[in-house]
Design a protein around this motif. Structure first.
Motif, mmCIF file in Angstrom:
data_model
loop_
_atom_site.group_PDB
_atom_site.id
_atom_site.type_symbol
_atom_site.label_atom_id
_atom_site.label_comp_id
_atom_site.label_asym_id
_atom_site.label_seq_id
_atom_site.Cartn_x
_atom_site.Cartn_y
_atom_site.Cartn_z
ATOM 1 N N HIS A 29 56.486 56.126 15.697
ATOM 2 C CA HIS A 29 55.801 55.033 14.992
ATOM 3 C C HIS A 29 55.014 54.240 16.024
ATOM 4 O O HIS A 29 55.513 53.956 17.122
ATOM 5 N N TYR A 30 53.786 53.891 15.699
ATOM 6 C CA TYR A 30 52.878 53.289 16.683
ATOM 7 C C TYR A 30 53.368 51.943 17.216
ATOM 8 O O TYR A 30 53.136 51.607 18.362
ATOM 9 N N THR A 31 54.030 51.173 16.371
ATOM 10 C CA THR A 31 54.597 49.899 16.810
ATOM 11 C C THR A 31 56.116 50.007 16.822
ATOM 12 O O THR A 31 56.686 50.855 16.139
ATOM 13 N N ARG A 32 56.765 49.145 17.596
ATOM 14 C CA ARG A 32 58.236 49.156 17.610
ATOM 15 C C ARG A 32 58.794 48.847 16.233
ATOM 16 O O ARG A 32 59.792 49.405 15.819
ATOM 17 N N LEU A 50 56.682 63.138 9.250
ATOM 18 C CA LEU A 50 55.608 62.813 10.190
ATOM 19 C C LEU A 50 56.169 62.597 11.594
ATOM 20 O O LEU A 50 55.604 63.073 12.583
ATOM 21 N N ASP A 51 57.280 61.879 11.692
ATOM 22 C CA ASP A 51 57.870 61.567 12.988
ATOM 23 C C ASP A 51 58.328 62.829 13.723
ATOM 24 O O ASP A 51 58.286 62.880 14.945
ATOM 25 N N ARG A 52 58.749 63.831 12.993
ATOM 26 C CA ARG A 52 59.267 65.062 13.606
ATOM 27 C C ARG A 52 58.209 66.150 13.769
ATOM 28 O O ARG A 52 58.493 67.195 14.355
ATOM 29 N N SER A 53 57.018 65.911 13.264
ATOM 30 C CA SER A 53 55.964 66.920 13.342
ATOM 31 C C SER A 53 55.451 67.070 14.773
ATOM 32 O O SER A 53 55.092 66.081 15.432
ATOM 33 N N ASP A 54 55.383 68.294 15.240
ATOM 34 C CA ASP A 54 54.843 68.563 16.573
ATOM 35 C C ASP A 54 53.360 68.221 16.675
ATOM 36 O O ASP A 54 52.855 67.979 17.765
ATOM 37 N N ALA A 55 52.662 68.200 15.543
ATOM 38 C CA ALA A 55 51.223 67.935 15.554
ATOM 39 C C ALA A 55 50.892 66.449 15.635
ATOM 40 O O ALA A 55 49.773 66.079 15.960
ATOM 41 N N VAL A 56 51.862 65.588 15.349
ATOM 42 C CA VAL A 56 51.624 64.137 15.291
ATOM 43 C C VAL A 56 51.904 63.490 16.646
ATOM 44 O O VAL A 56 52.971 63.667 17.222
ATOM 45 N N ARG A 57 50.922 62.727 17.122
ATOM 46 C CA ARG A 57 51.113 61.945 18.346
ATOM 47 C C ARG A 57 51.751 60.596 18.017
ATOM 48 O O ARG A 57 52.723 60.193 18.627
ATOM 49 N N PHE A 58 51.144 59.877 17.063
ATOM 50 C CA PHE A 58 51.649 58.599 16.561
ATOM 51 C C PHE A 58 51.414 58.541 15.063
ATOM 52 O O PHE A 58 50.495 59.178 14.554
ATOM 53 N N TRP A 59 52.188 57.729 14.372
ATOM 54 C CA TRP A 59 51.936 57.433 12.964
ATOM 55 C C TRP A 59 52.286 55.976 12.736
ATOM 56 O O TRP A 59 52.973 55.354 13.536
ATOM 57 N N ILE A 60 51.769 55.447 11.643
ATOM 58 C CA ILE A 60 52.087 54.068 11.286
ATOM 59 C C ILE A 60 52.265 53.975 9.780
ATOM 60 O O ILE A 60 51.579 54.664 9.018
ATOM 61 N N VAL A 84 49.229 56.542 8.139
ATOM 62 C CA VAL A 84 48.076 56.969 8.931
ATOM 63 C C VAL A 84 48.649 57.547 10.223
ATOM 64 O O VAL A 84 49.505 56.920 10.856
ATOM 65 N N ALA A 85 48.186 58.737 10.584
ATOM 66 C CA ALA A 85 48.696 59.388 11.793
ATOM 67 C C ALA A 85 47.551 59.828 12.690
ATOM 68 O O ALA A 85 46.511 60.283 12.210
ATOM 69 N N LEU A 86 47.770 59.688 13.987
ATOM 70 C CA LEU A 86 46.873 60.252 14.980
ATOM 71 C C LEU A 86 47.500 61.566 15.412
ATOM 72 O O LEU A 86 48.634 61.586 15.888
ATOM 73 N N LEU A 87 46.771 62.646 15.214
ATOM 74 C CA LEU A 87 47.276 63.956 15.599
ATOM 75 C C LEU A 87 47.014 64.189 17.082
ATOM 76 O O LEU A 87 46.125 63.577 17.677
ATOM 77 N N LYS A 88 47.766 65.077 17.670
ATOM 78 C CA LYS A 88 47.619 65.377 19.101
ATOM 79 C C LYS A 88 46.242 65.926 19.426
ATOM 80 O O LYS A 88 45.763 65.775 20.551
ATOM 81 N N ASP A 89 45.571 66.541 18.437
ATOM 82 C CA ASP A 89 44.228 67.079 18.681
ATOM 83 C C ASP A 89 43.126 66.041 18.461
ATOM 84 O O ASP A 89 41.951 66.356 18.523
ATOM 85 N N GLY A 90 43.512 64.780 18.191
ATOM 86 C CA GLY A 90 42.538 63.706 18.039
ATOM 87 C C GLY A 90 42.113 63.414 16.616
ATOM 88 O O GLY A 90 41.457 62.402 16.364
ATOM 89 N N ARG A 91 42.464 64.268 15.677
ATOM 90 C CA ARG A 91 42.110 64.002 14.281
ATOM 91 C C ARG A 91 43.024 62.921 13.694
ATOM 92 O O ARG A 91 44.116 62.672 14.196
ATOM 93 N N ILE A 92 42.553 62.307 12.627
ATOM 94 C CA ILE A 92 43.305 61.291 11.893
ATOM 95 C C ILE A 92 43.789 61.923 10.592
ATOM 96 O O ILE A 92 43.002 62.538 9.867
ATOM 97 N N LEU A 93 45.057 61.759 10.288
ATOM 98 C CA LEU A 93 45.645 62.238 9.044
ATOM 99 C C LEU A 93 46.092 61.036 8.231
ATOM 100 O O LEU A 93 46.831 60.187 8.736
ATOM 101 N N VAL A 94 45.652 60.969 6.992
ATOM 102 C CA VAL A 94 46.069 59.910 6.077
ATOM 103 C C VAL A 94 46.876 60.560 4.964
ATOM 104 O O VAL A 94 46.451 61.561 4.381
ATOM 105 N N VAL A 95 48.057 59.993 4.701
ATOM 106 C CA VAL A 95 48.976 60.552 3.716
ATOM 107 C C VAL A 95 49.325 59.484 2.682
ATOM 108 O O VAL A 95 49.743 58.378 3.041
ATOM 109 N N GLU A 96 49.159 59.830 1.432
ATOM 110 C CA GLU A 96 49.602 58.997 0.313
ATOM 111 C C GLU A 96 50.653 59.794 -0.433
ATOM 112 O O GLU A 96 50.343 60.807 -1.057
ATOM 113 N N TYR A 97 51.901 59.378 -0.330
ATOM 114 C CA TYR A 97 52.964 60.087 -1.043
ATOM 115 C C TYR A 97 53.026 59.567 -2.476
ATOM 116 O O TYR A 97 52.953 58.365 -2.703
#
Length: 144
Positions: A29-32, A50-60, A84-97
């Motif tokens: 998670h991007y913030t504490r 999202l937190d356990r995904s190898d592709a995700v660098r940070f999420w919020i 909203v997640a920042l992927l390790k490859d620099g792309r942004i992923l937005v998820v609405e569950y």
């Protein structure tokens, strides 16, 4: 990345209504502080995925109706996706569950998310998993 695609989150402006109080410790998670997340349920499971995904660098956990939150414009209101997640490859992923009972009524959100992602020229991704099909997140990241 051009300024029209920037999303800025920081510890000072992240303003959840209620802090997460569950026992799971989130590593990416991007913030504490994690805000507006119940300690169980479908959205919680999405956060864990999202937190356990190898592709995700940070999420919020995106907080609704806050000045610093990410939103997309619908015809008559703003739409604040859940994550909203920042992927390790620099792309942004937005998820609405969406819970299965709500999914059909959210066509406008799916449409604007798809239009936003398409307009990003591959830099941004959007998905709306439902019925605990969290593999949709992985398929979206992997282009399938």
């Amino acid at each position: 990345m051009s300024a029209d695609l920037s999303i800025i989150f920081d510890e000072q402006t992240y303003a959840p209504n209620q802090p997460y109080a569950g026992g799971t410790k989130f590593e990416k998670h991007y913030t504490r502080l994690v805000g507006d997340l119940q300690p169980s349920g479908e959205e919680f499971d999405c956060a864990v995925h999202l937190d356990r995904s190898d592709a995700v660098r940070f999420w919020i956990r995106n907080v609704e109706r806050k000045k610093s939150s990410f939103w997309l414009q619908l015809p008559h209101e703003k739409f604040y996706p859940d994550f909203v997640a920042l992927l390790k490859d620099g792309r942004i992923l937005v998820v609405e569950y969406k819970g299965g009972h709500l999914y059909e009524g959210e066509a406008a959100k799916r449409h604007i998310g798809a239009v936003w992602a398409e307009a990003s020229d591959g830099k941004c991704l959007f998905c709306m998993p439902t019925n605990r099909d969290l593999s949709l997140i992985d398929r979206t990241i992997n282009g399938g």
